[in-house]
Design a protein around this motif. Structure first.
Motif, PDB file in Angstrom:
ATOM      1  N   LYS A  21      -7.331   2.722 -11.051  1.00 29.98           N
ATOM      2  CA  LYS A  21      -6.358   2.399 -12.103  1.00 29.98           C
ATOM      3  C   LYS A  21      -4.952   2.840 -11.702  1.00 29.98           C
ATOM      4  N   LYS A  22      -4.859   3.971 -11.021  1.00 33.88           N
ATOM      5  CA  LYS A  22      -3.558   4.468 -10.565  1.00 33.88           C
ATOM      6  C   LYS A  22      -2.969   3.530  -9.510  1.00 33.88           C
ATOM      7  N   ILE A  23      -3.827   3.026  -8.632  1.00 32.99           N
ATOM      8  CA  ILE A  23      -3.351   2.075  -7.615  1.00 32.99           C
ATOM      9  C   ILE A  23      -2.885   0.801  -8.304  1.00 32.99           C
ATOM     10  N   PHE A  24      -3.657   0.343  -9.267  1.00 28.55           N
ATOM     11  CA  PHE A  24      -3.290  -0.869 -10.004  1.00 28.55           C
ATOM     12  C   PHE A  24      -1.940  -0.676 -10.708  1.00 28.55           C
ATOM     13  N   GLU A  25      -1.772   0.449 -11.388  1.00 30.54           N
ATOM     14  CA  GLU A  25      -0.518   0.713 -12.106  1.00 30.54           C
ATOM     15  C   GLU A  25       0.670   0.808 -11.146  1.00 30.54           C
ATOM     16  N   ALA A  26       0.444   1.384  -9.977  1.00 29.91           N
ATOM     17  CA  ALA A  26       1.517   1.525  -8.993  1.00 29.91           C
ATOM     18  C   ALA A  26       1.929   0.176  -8.403  1.00 29.91           C
ATOM     19  N   ASN A  27       1.079  -0.845  -8.604  1.00 28.56           N
ATOM     20  CA  ASN A  27       1.333  -2.166  -8.006  1.00 28.56           C
ATOM     21  C   ASN A  27       1.428  -3.275  -9.041  1.00 28.56           C
ATOM     22  N   ARG A  28       1.764  -2.932 -10.260  1.00 29.50           N
ATOM     23  CA  ARG A  28       1.859  -3.945 -11.324  1.00 29.50           C
ATOM     24  C   ARG A  28       2.882  -5.031 -10.979  1.00 29.50           C
ATOM     25  N   ASP A  29       3.831  -4.707 -10.113  1.00 32.99           N
ATOM     26  CA  ASP A  29       4.830  -5.697  -9.724  1.00 32.99           C
ATOM     27  C   ASP A  29       4.255  -6.790  -8.827  1.00 32.99           C
ATOM     28  N   VAL A  30       3.112  -6.522  -8.179  1.00 35.47           N
ATOM     29  CA  VAL A  30       2.504  -7.527  -7.291  1.00 35.47           C
ATOM     30  C   VAL A  30       1.085  -7.917  -7.701  1.00 35.47           C
ATOM     31  N   LEU A  31       0.475  -7.161  -8.597  1.00 34.50           N
ATOM     32  CA  LEU A  31      -0.884  -7.456  -9.042  1.00 34.50           C
ATOM     33  C   LEU A  31      -0.906  -7.763 -10.537  1.00 34.50           C
ATOM     34  N   GLU A  32      -1.548  -8.860 -10.882  1.00 33.67           N
ATOM     35  CA  GLU A  32      -1.727  -9.192 -12.292  1.00 33.67           C
ATOM     36  C   GLU A  32      -3.136  -8.840 -12.760  1.00 33.67           C
ATOM     37  N   ASP A  33      -4.078  -8.842 -11.815  1.00 37.43           N
ATOM     38  CA  ASP A  33      -5.487  -8.606 -12.129  1.00 37.43           C
ATOM     39  C   ASP A  33      -6.039  -7.647 -11.073  1.00 37.43           C
ATOM     40  N   PRO A  34      -6.645  -6.539 -11.478  1.00 40.20           N
ATOM     41  CA  PRO A  34      -7.155  -5.580 -10.496  1.00 40.20           C
ATOM     42  C   PRO A  34      -8.290  -6.127  -9.637  1.00 40.20           C
ATOM     43  N   ASP A  35      -8.896  -7.227 -10.068  1.00 35.51           N
ATOM     44  CA  ASP A  35      -9.981  -7.821  -9.291  1.00 35.51           C
ATOM     45  C   ASP A  35      -9.492  -8.871  -8.301  1.00 35.51           C
ATOM     46  N   LYS A  36      -8.194  -9.126  -8.305  1.00 39.30           N
ATOM     47  CA  LYS A  36      -7.647 -10.153  -7.411  1.00 39.30           C
ATOM     48  C   LYS A  36      -6.665  -9.545  -6.416  1.00 39.30           C
ATOM     49  N   ILE A  37      -7.251  -8.975  -5.361  1.00 36.59           N
ATOM     50  CA  ILE A  37      -6.452  -8.507  -4.235  1.00 36.59           C
ATOM     51  C   ILE A  37      -6.882  -9.307  -3.018  1.00 36.59           C
ATOM     52  N   PHE A  38      -5.989  -9.442  -2.063  1.00 27.72           N
ATOM     53  CA  PHE A  38      -6.259 -10.316  -0.921  1.00 27.72           C
ATOM     54  C   PHE A  38      -5.962  -9.607   0.394  1.00 27.72           C
ATOM     55  N   PRO A  39      -6.768  -9.883   1.426  1.00 32.90           N
ATOM     56  CA  PRO A  39      -6.499  -9.298   2.738  1.00 32.90           C
ATOM     57  C   PRO A  39      -5.061  -9.587   3.167  1.00 32.90           C
ATOM     58  N   GLY A  40      -4.430  -8.564   3.693  1.00 32.78           N
ATOM     59  CA  GLY A  40      -3.046  -8.690   4.160  1.00 32.78           C
ATOM     60  C   GLY A  40      -2.025  -8.179   3.159  1.00 32.78           C
ATOM     61  N   GLN A  41      -2.419  -8.047   1.888  1.00 32.46           N
ATOM     62  CA  GLN A  41      -1.496  -7.501   0.887  1.00 32.46           C
ATOM     63  C   GLN A  41      -1.221  -6.036   1.217  1.00 32.46           C
ATOM     64  N   THR A  42       0.022  -5.631   1.023  1.00 31.87           N
ATOM     65  CA  THR A  42       0.379  -4.226   1.187  1.00 31.87           C
ATOM     66  C   THR A  42       0.525  -3.626  -0.198  1.00 31.87           C
ATOM     67  N   LEU A  43      -0.268  -2.613  -0.459  1.00 26.90           N
ATOM     68  CA  LEU A  43      -0.253  -1.945  -1.764  1.00 26.90           C
ATOM     69  C   LEU A  43       0.349  -0.555  -1.640  1.00 26.90           C
ATOM     70  N   LYS A  44       1.085  -0.160  -2.659  1.00 26.27           N
ATOM     71  CA  LYS A  44       1.617   1.199  -2.719  1.00 26.27           C
ATOM     72  C   LYS A  44       0.506   2.107  -3.208  1.00 26.27           C
ATOM     73  N   LEU A  45       0.387   3.252  -2.587  1.00 26.95           N
ATOM     74  CA  LEU A  45      -0.590   4.250  -3.018  1.00 26.95           C
ATOM     75  C   LEU A  45       0.133   5.318  -3.831  1.00 26.95           C
ATOM     76  N   PRO A  46      -0.433   5.709  -4.963  1.00 29.70           N
ATOM     77  CA  PRO A  46       0.197   6.771  -5.750  1.00 29.70           C
ATOM     78  C   PRO A  46       0.000   8.123  -5.059  1.00 29.70           C
ATOM     79  N   PRO A  47       0.796   9.090  -5.433  1.00 35.85           N
ATOM     80  CA  PRO A  47       0.597  10.430  -4.866  1.00 35.85           C
ATOM     81  C   PRO A  47      -0.762  10.977  -5.273  1.00 35.85           C
ATOM     82  N   ILE A  48      -1.320  11.796  -4.432  1.00 37.24           N
ATOM     83  CA  ILE A  48      -2.589  12.463  -4.738  1.00 37.24           C
ATOM     84  C   ILE A  48      -2.270  13.624  -5.669  1.00 37.24           C
ATOM     85  N   ASP A  49      -2.986  13.714  -6.769  1.00 36.84           N
ATOM     86  CA  ASP A  49      -2.744  14.794  -7.740  1.00 36.84           C
ATOM     87  C   ASP A  49      -3.222  16.110  -7.195  1.00 36.84           C
TER      88      ASP A  49
END
Length: 97
Positions: free
Chosen positions: A69-97
């Protein structure tokens, strides 16, 4: 040729007085500093591979599959659905708590 005499500034002197108080040199001898690693606090990026899911990436990169969920929230600008990611996409990773 001109016979005009050139100005002679050879005897000119100058001085500058300041109204500011003179300041002693700052003493930083007791100052200390330390830097912790930012690698775990800042996050990073991840390039999606074939077969990836946000939960798989979260487990692999953040150590907790439920952190998808944290990854999804960090990438809301490029992801509309957490189940729809594609090879080659670059995702931002949130900081580790």
């Amino acid at each position: 040729m001109s016979t005009d005499k050139k100005a002679d500034f050879s005897g000119v002197t100058s001085s500058v007085d300041s109204t500011a108080q003179k300041v002693e040199k700052a003493d930083f001898s007791g100052v200390t500093s330390s830097v912790d690693t930012t690698a775990e606090k800042v996050g990073g990026t991840y390039t999606v591979q074939k077969g990836d899911s946000l939960s798989k990436i979260a487990k692999q990169e953040l150590g907790d599959a439920n952190a998808w969920k944290k990854i999804f929230e960090a990438n809301r600008d490029v992801l509309e659905d957490p189940d729809k990611i594609f090879p080659g996409q670059t995702l931002k990773l949130p900081p580790i708590d």
